[in-house]
Design a protein around this motif. Structure first.
Motif, PDB file in Angstrom:
ATOM      1  N   PRO A 266       0.835  -1.187   0.000  1.00  0.00           N
ATOM      2  CA  PRO A 266       0.000   0.000   0.000  1.00  0.00           C
ATOM      3  C   PRO A 266       0.875   1.243   0.000  1.00  0.00           C
ATOM      4  CG  PRO A 266      -0.734  -1.560   1.669  1.00  0.00           C
ATOM      5  CD  PRO A 266       0.593  -2.037   1.173  1.00  0.00           C
ATOM      6  N   GLN A 267       0.481   2.242  -0.760  1.00  0.00           N
ATOM      7  CA  GLN A 267       1.292   3.438  -0.876  1.00  0.00           C
ATOM      8  C   GLN A 267       1.005   4.420   0.252  1.00  0.00           C
ATOM      9  OE1 GLN A 267       3.758   3.842  -3.301  1.00  0.00           O
ATOM     10  NE2 GLN A 267       3.222   1.672  -3.467  1.00  0.00           N
ATOM     11  N   ALA A 268       2.066   4.981   0.815  1.00  0.00           N
ATOM     12  CA  ALA A 268       1.912   5.971   1.872  1.00  0.00           C
ATOM     13  C   ALA A 268       1.293   7.241   1.307  1.00  0.00           C
ATOM     14  CB  ALA A 268       3.266   6.282   2.495  1.00  0.00           C
ATOM     15  N   GLY A 269       0.469   7.884   2.097  1.00  0.00           N
ATOM     16  CA  GLY A 269      -0.182   9.103   1.648  1.00  0.00           C
ATOM     17  C   GLY A 269       0.486  10.335   2.225  1.00  0.00           C
TER      18      GLY A 269
ATOM     19  N   LEU B 254      -6.071  -1.016   5.605  1.00  0.00           N
ATOM     20  CA  LEU B 254      -5.129  -0.087   5.001  1.00  0.00           C
ATOM     21  C   LEU B 254      -5.519   0.224   3.560  1.00  0.00           C
ATOM     22  CD1 LEU B 254      -2.468   1.186   6.167  1.00  0.00           C
ATOM     23  CD2 LEU B 254      -1.233  -0.564   4.861  1.00  0.00           C
ATOM     24  N   GLU B 255      -5.852  -0.812   2.797  1.00  0.00           N
ATOM     25  CA  GLU B 255      -6.191  -0.631   1.393  1.00  0.00           C
ATOM     26  C   GLU B 255      -7.468   0.180   1.205  1.00  0.00           C
ATOM     27  OE1 GLU B 255      -6.535  -4.516  -0.254  1.00  0.00           O
ATOM     28  OE2 GLU B 255      -4.374  -4.816  -0.492  1.00  0.00           O
TER      29      GLU B 255
ATOM     30  N   ASN C 138      -5.228   4.299   3.699  1.00  0.00           N
ATOM     31  CA  ASN C 138      -4.444   4.911   2.629  1.00  0.00           C
ATOM     32  C   ASN C 138      -5.248   5.817   1.708  1.00  0.00           C
ATOM     33  OD1 ASN C 138      -1.912   4.087   3.384  1.00  0.00           O
ATOM     34  ND2 ASN C 138      -1.880   2.285   2.074  1.00  0.00           N
TER      35      ASN C 138
ATOM     36  N   ARG D  69       4.006   0.128   6.796  1.00  0.00           N
ATOM     37  CA  ARG D  69       4.030   1.504   7.285  1.00  0.00           C
ATOM     38  C   ARG D  69       3.739   1.551   8.775  1.00  0.00           C
ATOM     39  NH1 ARG D  69       0.853   5.969   5.158  1.00  0.00           N
ATOM     40  NH2 ARG D  69       1.748   6.930   6.985  1.00  0.00           N
TER      41      ARG D  69
END
Length: 215
Positions: A4-7, A84-85, A89, A132
């Motif tokens: 998952p990409q950090a925001g 998280l998904e 995020n 994260r």
């Protein structure tokens, strides 16, 4: 497996033993930040997304020995990944503040420490599937006997971990304080053995200081 990409928002978590008042403080902080004009998502673990809420019922209800510690780690990690998904995020990606009642630190303690020497397993799965940490973790510290009595007095269906007894809460308090020493850059300890409003004032000041430092 893609991570998952950090925001670019701010991710704040609350930790503490059962009955410490962290859920109340998470809610009060979210209300305080909204009153200041911030866009805030208040969420919880396990849960926070439809799939994770289904897993929550599996892990928090039933007999204390329903699952092994290893199975619990897998269940909590699956719930966290979905959370998280689908919730965390996406909110962070558009600049929101996410306030979450528990996150990976609880799994590090409840499954990784108290129910076997499995901390390394928790951290390995966390690195592989979550990837994260919170920007800020507020630890509401509480005497374990007081916290356990408070937790049992709620009389909800979700008492599986409370049923392990006060000794578990004592282990958890020591473990959380140790985590705060391990990750001093993100942990802030707040004394929870005071009036709710006093604790909330300290929490709000702590979060305000953090937001100012990163703003």
């Amino acid at each position: 497996m893609s991570q998952p990409q950090a925001g670019r928002g701010t991710f704040i978590t609350f930790e503490g033993i059962d009955g410490s008042g962290k859920s109340t403080q998470a809610r009060l902080l979210a209300e305080h930040l909204r009153a200041q004009g911030h866009d805030v998502i208040l969420t919880r673990e396990p849960g926070g997304s439809p799939g994770a809420e289904e897993i929550r019922a599996l892990v928090l209800q039933g007999d204390p020995d329903r699952w092994s510690a290893e199975t619990e780690i897998l269940l909590f990690t699956a719930a966290r990944r979905d959370h998280l998904e689908r919730t965390i995020n996406p909110a962070l990606a558009v600049g929101k503040i996410v306030v979450c009642d528990r996150f990976a630190d609880s799994t590090r303690m409840y499954q990784g420490l108290s129910r076997g020497d499995l901390r390394a397993t928790v951290d390995q799965l966390h690195s592989l599937m979550i990837g994260r940490e919170p920007d800020l973790t507020v630890l509401i510290d509480m005497d374990p006997d007081t916290g356990h009595a408070r937790a049992k007095s709620r009389q909800t269906a979700e008492e599986r971990f409370e049923d392990f007894g006060a000794n578990l809460q004592a282990q958890m308090r020591a473990g959380f304080l140790s985590l705060a020493q391990e990750f001093p850059e993100r942990f802030r300890i707040i004394d929870g053995a005071r009036a709710i409003d006093s604790v909330a004032t300290d929490v709000a000041q702590t979060v305000s200081t953090h937001l100012s430092s990163v703003g």
